[in-house]
Enzyme design. Structure first.
Site, short mmCIF file in Angstrom:
data_model
loop_
_atom_site.label_atom_id
_atom_site.label_comp_id
_atom_site.label_asym_id
_atom_site.label_seq_id
_atom_site.Cartn_x
_atom_site.Cartn_y
_atom_site.Cartn_z
N GLU A 38 -18.17 -7.15 -2.97
CA GLU A 38 -16.81 -7.70 -2.95
C GLU A 38 -16.80 -9.09 -3.60
O GLU A 38 -15.91 -9.40 -4.38
CB GLU A 38 -16.28 -7.78 -1.53
N THR A 76 -1.43 1.10 -10.12
CA THR A 76 -2.67 0.45 -9.72
C THR A 76 -3.50 1.30 -8.76
O THR A 76 -4.61 0.94 -8.40
CB THR A 76 -2.39 -0.96 -9.16
N ASP A 136 -4.47 -9.65 -8.32
CA ASP A 136 -4.83 -8.72 -9.40
C ASP A 136 -3.69 -7.89 -9.97
O ASP A 136 -3.34 -8.00 -11.15
CB ASP A 136 -5.99 -7.82 -8.97
N GLU A 158 -12.58 -0.17 -9.95
CA GLU A 158 -12.12 -1.04 -11.03
C GLU A 158 -13.04 -1.07 -12.26
O GLU A 158 -12.57 -1.00 -13.39
CB GLU A 158 -11.91 -2.47 -10.52
N GLU A 206 0.83 -1.21 0.00
CA GLU A 206 0.00 0.00 0.00
C GLU A 206 0.86 1.26 0.00
O GLU A 206 0.54 2.24 -0.66
CB GLU A 206 -0.93 0.01 1.22
#
Lengths: 868, 544
Positions: free
Chosen positions: B322, B446, B229, B343, B88
């Site tokens: 989710e 991302t 991902d 996304e 993160e």
């Protein structure tokens, strides 16, 4: 501090009105499905609008529904129900995967889901269809109107004389509603005839007969004896047997294979017209329909039924008579003109148990060098079709074996005429489907001669003129020896015809190259998915019947004059100041081939990540190469079609077109990474600048030009270097400044260090002092303790002495007593208290000292902590 | 659909959230919209501010961008005793600072002479990234998931890291290495990527979590969503950014296995990584990035088909849960939330570039309407805790401003500078030579922080190339061609760099030939004929 709000949540906001309170739509925004059902009892026609308040599509449809409601509120009850609110009945009972959902009820019949476009006109049309599912056909002209429509129509004949409601009428009515459920586009129209005379036009004699009208094939009558007369069966029967000469395509917006499935069937003519479903008349649509009917009019041996009002002069449309008519009239002209005819033939069953039949569509597939008649197109020649049948039955065995659901076609020669051949397309169908077709099977005789299949080419194709010039469309079909009538059966490039509403689906037209600026949204294109080409009807021609016919004809001929349409990006404008020249379909030839420069052409696309990240390299290259000799160009091949030979299958692709040898373009090898040096090497290797070896005057000239170029290049480089130097200077200055800043900082730190050291020293000194005082104090304490000990010892000694003294005194007293008994006791009492007081005061002072001692140790500890 | 009005609504959404963050939550990491206060979540870096910085510029707010740059320079300190997620911190902090650094000139910030190869924001990014490097000190080269910014990896730290936590560094770290000239960042990122590649299963899949000491897979579910991902995403984006065939060939191998084992009816399921058997028939909200990624490499048809599947889920709930159980057509227990993830919108933006399909704008419309109706509260936008009843949670993740809003705005703003197709560019003189910058082709990390690929070619390595180009230009203008610069043969002048270049190219060529592919790995297929009509939900089946 976080824990306080950790589990704070908030329930969803309470639902509020979705429709304005003034709206004619009743808004049950708390999802009261039960009230909705109660409301339904009061009204004949009800529309439920199930929505979710957060849903974009519901919000968009809201306006449309309001619009419809404002027009129909006196006849239809509009109820909107929030089917999302989780406390509401609706949410608890219904489970929708999308919103909004529109359900219609016709009294107790329903729900009929509306699945069409969320546009007010379409919704209104559908609601009106639900209100009156049956058209009332009261007169002959209405009948003609009904039958002439391009959409399939089902007619029921019911006599209302006897009883209030003739048997079967209700079933028929329900089946009309039912069809709306199945076929949300409402393509099958239902009509009811109550007048015997009108019914006779169609040879419908018995009340309760249901009739499916077809243009190109035989019309059908509902087989009551085979299928039960139920609403569902009628609807199913109509949907299965209907004829789709021209279809509306209405993609619903969700994931769908509609176009995929339709376009895979073969070449398709897509016609875009603005369509208002509520309009009374559609002149353009009628015209297109006429073309479509003509195009499909293959079978002339049967039922010259009233087609369009314009052709309505045909009298007495009953089949048997017309067949005889045709027979009588046309037998004479047989040798002169041959027109395409088709007939449906059912082969006898191979096994009587078999539940299937092979059905063949037999067509006379020829036009001979004899000029067509100028007179009104006659109907199909009876003899002709009979001859075809003869030939066909001769080869019957070939078709028996076919057991397939797909249609298979084969050709065979006629034995009557060496110039014609027949086409038979056969497939296997269920038995019930055939019950009437077989009833009108034509007589046949045993043929004598047979020719084997796959006849000759149609030799008229060569004589067809190009019909592209806009001023010269030819309403007189005689110019072309090919007639649109029945063309679909004669050509091997049969087109499927489709309509699209350009109010909703203009984007497809744009994709196929319709001009964006056109204010009239009419467009026609033929798409051939298999060949990956499409043709476009010149947009300068207005979309009318004749132009469309010519378009179809031009497509159908063997050597089609139509050119593959190349779509180009109209948003690109040629801009001189761009270092990279943007090429489009239109400018491709000009920029690449006509120009007198070496051209490096990049095929790219904006979405391809590998292309976009190279932009800067091509910009650098273009800035480097001398613009007089080189063009760096690029083309977005997603938005610009190119002739086949210039297409590529990968992006990015780099082609180099050397000056003077443009036809010898070379491709940048794919296994090299695309960077500036590699590109330069590539260009260097292939550029024509290097051609001359021996030096003539001309060469010297070119050399000087070259050198001039080089000089200017170097000058640019110098310029660049200068600016680089200045940048370096700047950076230098910056560094200098930073350095001096750093020095100052260092100095400051140094100073700080000094002061810190000093402080440290003083602190150390201090601590030493403290240590010394501590030691001193300790020493003192020890001494004190010693003294105390001494005192204690002394007092002990004193006590002992005292004791001894007492003993002594006692012994003395004893002696004295023995001597003098009366005076002695008084004296001994006075001495005792004096001795006892001194030791107790000593202990008290010692205790005080100890407490003081602890106090100093503690303070020293804490000061030690601070210095650390 | 009125694009301009939706664009303005998105802008208003941004400021509603941003201003409340500044007012009630700054300098905490995140805003808590229900209680109107702030909290630290991923560290203590004023995360939302860092994350939202480049969104400000995309919205055109230059002055606020400049103000925030100053605030960050003053206020953010990475010398803190905080246990931070390596992943993160990289994507949000390092990525955010890098993109802000690269965009700062465009935003009118006065840059120093060495820009883009130096600058205060770059130094901050480098400092943050250096704090993460201790995590990579493992036998396998795969990093720990958590690191203490002051003390390095804590003793007793768990060695289990998710796959994405290992393979999501190349974009930021390679950028850092190219800009600063210190190769250590790119090296550790590549080493971690290779370690994952080496540990894939026999059928070519990777699991979900791995032990970075022993290289044993701890969670063996293979799919394209949570936990994996951005590993796939970074293989592609790394390949594009660095023109790297090796990364691309890795991705293509994975892509094949993913299609073979996990793809059913344009959905992607979860399978056991060794056997390929389906373990969970669910669609995860995080998986919705996949169509966007496919469109980047030219697989637009498949992308659109999958996108349309995902869109139906949005239509059912007004957000993406989710987890969504595909056969049951409903949410999965305990996984009903929608934290305003970006996304699906991200994919819509990429696909809209490729197809201009109005359906994609409709998704944008639905997203604006849903988020405004459901999650807007007085203090910002709240996470949806449960999509079944739209209950709200007291959180607004920093990606809402960094990604969701950004992609939405970009979807409705086709003329934004981010969409630049190369018709505009800047020329910048640096101490390393002249650079062409801002020519488009931005690679989003991302966390939706755009990186200008041209900047990577700007610093350090430039000089050698420049000399070579200069030689070539001289050759260009001379009459007698020596032909010693032929592309096919390595140049005989013995120049180290150019010789190496050609060798590299040839090596790559050989590698490919042995694999028998007929085209460059770094290319997209051109679109088929039927793509012209593949709009408004129409999809076409392959002709094969």
């Amino acid at each position: 501090s976080c824990s306080r709000a950790k589990d704070v949540t908030m329930p969803a906001k309470l639902p509020v009105n979705f429709f304005p309170t003034t709206s004619p739509v009743i808004d049950l925004f708390r999802g009261q499905l039960d009230s909705a059902e109660q409301l339904r009892q009061d009204s004949e026609i009800v529309l439920y609008f199930f929505y979710a308040p957060w849903c974009g599509q519901s919000i968009a449809a809201r306006e449309e529904i309001q619009h419809v409601a404002s027009r129909l509120s006196d006849q239809v009850l509009f109820v909107a129900i929030n089917c999302w609110w989780n406390q509401g009945k609706c949410r608890k009972q219904k489970h929708f995967f999308y919103f909004p959902v529109i359900h219609l009820y016709h009294r107790s019949f329903g729900p009929i889901e509306y699945k069409g476009p969320m546009s007010a006109v379409y919704i209104e049309k559908f609601v009106r269809r639900v209100m009156t599912p049956l058209l009332y056909i009261s007169s002959r002209s209405k009948l003609l109107d009904f039958l002439s429509n391009y959409e399939p129509g089902v007619l029921g004949y019911f006599e209302f004389n006897a009883s209030p409601q003739p048997p079967g009428y209700l079933t028929f009515f329900t089946s009309a509603l039912h069809s709306l459920k199945k076929d949300y586009l409402g393509t099958v129209r239902f009509g009811v005839i109550t007048d015997r005379r009108v019914a006779e036009e169609l040879s419908l004699e018995r009340s309760g007969t249901v009739y499916l009208h077809r243009h190109a094939n035989t019309s059908l009558i509902y087989p009551k004896d085979i299928m039960n007369f139920t609403a569902e069966n009628i609807c199913k029967w109509a949907l299965e047997n209907r004829e789709m000469l021209i279809r509306w395509l209405r993609p619903h917006g969700g994931k769908s294979l509609l176009l995929n499935n339709e376009l895979k069937k073969g070449p398709a003519l897509l016609i875009f017209i603005p369509y208002n479903p509520l309009a009374e008349i559609h002149p353009l649509l009628d015209e297109i329909t006429k073309v479509a009917l003509e195009y499909h009019k293959c079978n002339k041996s049967q039922a010259p039924e009233p087609d369009l009002q314009h052709l309505g002069d045909t009298e007495s449309p009953a089949f048997d008579s017309s067949v005889t008519d045709a027979h009588l009239k046309l037998s004479e002209t047989f040798s002169i003109t041959k027109y395409p005819c088709c007939n449906t033939v059912v082969l006898p069953q191979w096994h009587s148990i078999s539940r299937t039949h092979n059905v063949c569509e037999l067509c006379v597939n020829q036009t001979l060098g004899v000029k067509p008649n100028k007179v009104h197109v006659p109907h199909c020649n009876f003899l002709e079709i009979e001859a075809a049948l003869d030939s066909f039955y001769l080869q019957e065995h070939t078709f028996f074996q076919v057991i397939s659901n797909t249609i298979e076609c084969s050709n065979f020669l006629s034995f009557y005429s060496p110039f014609s051949y027949y086409t038979a397309c056969c497939r296997t169908v269920n038995r019930h489907f055939l019950s009437f077709i077989s009833s009108e099977k034509t007589i046949f005789q045993t043929p004598k001669v047979a020719f084997s299949s796959h006849g000759k080419k149609d030799n008229t194709q060569f004589s067809i003129p190009h019909i592209e010039d806009r001023n010269c469309f030819i309403p007189d079909l005689n110019i072309s020896s090919m007639n649109i009538t029945g063309l679909s059966c004669r050509t091997n490039k049969t087109l499927n015809l489709y309509l699209l509403d350009s109010n909703l689906f203009w984007i497809y037209a744009e994709r196929l190259g319709a001009s964006r600026s056109a204010h009239l949204k009419e467009f026609a294109a033929i798409v051939d998915m298999k060949e990956e080409v499409h043709y476009v009807l010149d947009q300068n021609q207005s979309l009318v019947g004749p132009t469309l016919e010519n378009f179809i004809k031009n497509f159908s001929v063997l050597y089609s004059p139509l050119k593959r349409h190349l779509v180009d990006d109209p948003s690109v404008h040629f801009q001189e100041q761009h270092v990279i020249t943007e090429v489009t379909t239109h400018t491709f030839h000009e920029t690449v081939f006509v120009s007198q420069k070496n051209v490096l052409l990049l095929y790219y696309s904006q979405w391809c990540g590998f292309c976009a990240s190279l932009n800067h390299i091509f910009i650098q290259l273009a800035r480097l190469l001398p613009p007089d000799n080189f063009t760096v160009a690029r083309i977005d091949v997603t938005r610009n079609d190119l002739p086949w030979e210039f297409m590529t299958d990968r992006l990015p692709t780099i082609l180099f077109f050397p000056h003077q040898r443009k036809e010898h373009s070379v491709k940048f090898p794919e296994d090299f990474s695309i960077n500036l040096p590699n590109l330069l090497k590539f260009i260097l290797h292939h550029s024509s600048l290097s051609s001359s070896e021996r030096c003539t005057k001309e060469c010297r000239h070119t050399e000087s030009v070259l050198q001039q170029g080089h000089i200017s290049h170097l000058e640019r480089e110098i310029q660049k270097l200068r600016s680089e130097i200045s940048a370096l200077h700047q950076a230098h200055g910056q560094l200098e400044a930073q350095l001096s800043e750093a020095r100052r900082e260092e100095q400051r730190l140094q100073q700080q260090k000094h002061t810190l050291e000093k402080q440290h020293k003083t602190l150390q000194l201090h601590s030493e002092q403290l240590q010394a005082t501590y030691d001193q104090k300790n020493q003192e304490l020890l001494e004190m303790a010693e003294k105390l000990q001494e005192l204690a010892d002394a007092s002990e000694n004193l006590l002992k002495e005292n004791a001894l003294l007492r003993i002594l005194v006692a012994s003395r007293e004893g002696k004295l007593q023995s001597r003098d008994e009366t005076k002695e006791p008084l004296q001994s009492e006075q001495t005792l208290p004096e001795d006892n007081t001194s030791p107790s005061t000593a202990t008290a002072t010692a205790e005080e000292e100890r407490i003081d001692n602890i106090g100093t140790i503690e303070t020293e500890h804490s000061s030690g902590n601070r210095t650390q | 659909l009125d694009v301009a009005s939706y664009r303005e609504r998105v802008r208003a959404m941004f400021y509603h959230a941003y201003e409340h963050y500044l007012e009630s939550a700054f300098p905490y990491d995140e805003l808590r919209p229900l209680t109107c206060d702030g909290q630290d979540t991923w560290g203590s870096f004023s995360l939302t501010l860092i994350d939202a910085l480049d969104t400000l510029l995309i919205l055109g707010n230059v002055s606020e961008f400049q103000r925030v740059v100053n605030v960050l320079q003053e206020g953010v300190d990475f010398d803190i005793d905080v246990n931070a997620s390596v992943f993160e911190t990289n994507i949000r902090v390092v990525g955010g600072l890098l993109s802000a650094h690269l965009l700062s000139r465009k935003a009118g910030v006065e840059v120093e002479a060495g820009w883009p190869c130096s600058g205060p924001l770059l130094r901050m990014a480098e400092e943050a990234a250096r704090k993460l490097l201790p995590a990579f000190q493992t036998p396998t080269g795969m990093p720990y998931g958590t690191v203490n910014l002051l003390h390095g990896v804590n003793p007793g730290e768990t060695p289990v890291t998710c796959t994405a936590g290992i393979g999501t560094f190349i974009v930021e770290f390679a950028t850092l290495s190219h800009l600063t000239g210190d190769p250590v960042f790119e090296d550790v990122a590549r080493k971690a990527l290779k370690a994952l590649w080496k540990n894939r299963s026999d059928i070519g899949l990777v699991g979900n979590h791995i032990d970075v000491i022993t290289a044993k897979w701890v969670a063996q579910d293979a799919g394209i969503g949570a936990g994996v991902d951005s590993y796939f995403e970074y293989l592609v984006k790394g390949a594009i950014l660095l023109q790297d065939k090796e990364l691309m060939s890795m991705f293509l191998e994975y892509n094949k296995a993913i299609k073979n084992y996990t793809k059913f009816d344009d959905w992607y399921l979860w399978v056991q990584m060794y056997k390929g058997t389906v373990s969970m028939p669910v669609f995860q909200s995080l998986e919705a990035y996949w169509p966007g990624l496919q469109s980047l490499i030219g697989d637009v048809d498949n992308a659109m088909r999958t996108f349309l599947n995902y869109y139906t889920v949005w239509k059912q709930f007004g957000g993406l849960p989710e987890f969504y159980n595909i056969p049951q057509g409903y949410t999965v227990d305990k996984r009903e939330g929608y934290p305003l993830r970006p996304e699906l919108i991200e994919s819509a933006m990429y696909l809209y570039r490729a197809t201009r399909d109005p359906t994609l704008l409709e998704l944008g419309r639905d997203a604006v309407e849903s988020i405004e109706k459901i999650s807007k509260v007085d203090c910002g936008f709240a996470t949806i805790k449960d999509l079944r009843d739209h209950r709200l949670d007291n959180r607004m993740e920093s990606f809402f401003l960094a990604e969701t809003i950004k992609y939405l705005y970009l979807l409705f703003d086709p003329d934004n500078f981010i969409h630049n197709d190369g018709s505009d560019f800047d020329v910048v003189i640096t101490p390393y030579g002249e650079c062409v910058l801002n020519a488009g082709g931005y690679i989003f990390n991302t966390e939706a922080h755009p990186i200008d690929p041209a900047a990577l070619h700007c610093c350090r390595k430039r000089k050698e190339e420049q000399w070579e180009v200069e030689d070539l230009m001289r050759e260009f203008y001379s009459l007698k061609k020596t032909r010693k610069f032929a592309l096919k043969r390595p140049s005989d002048r013995g120049e180290a760099e150019s010789a190496k270049d050609s060798e590299d190219a040839e090596k790559a060529g050989e590698k490919r030939n042995s694999k028998k592919s007929s085209h460059s790995l770094l290319s997209c297929p051109s679109q088929s004929f039927n793509s012209k009509l593949a709009v408004l939900g129409q999809v076409f089946l392959d002709n094969t």
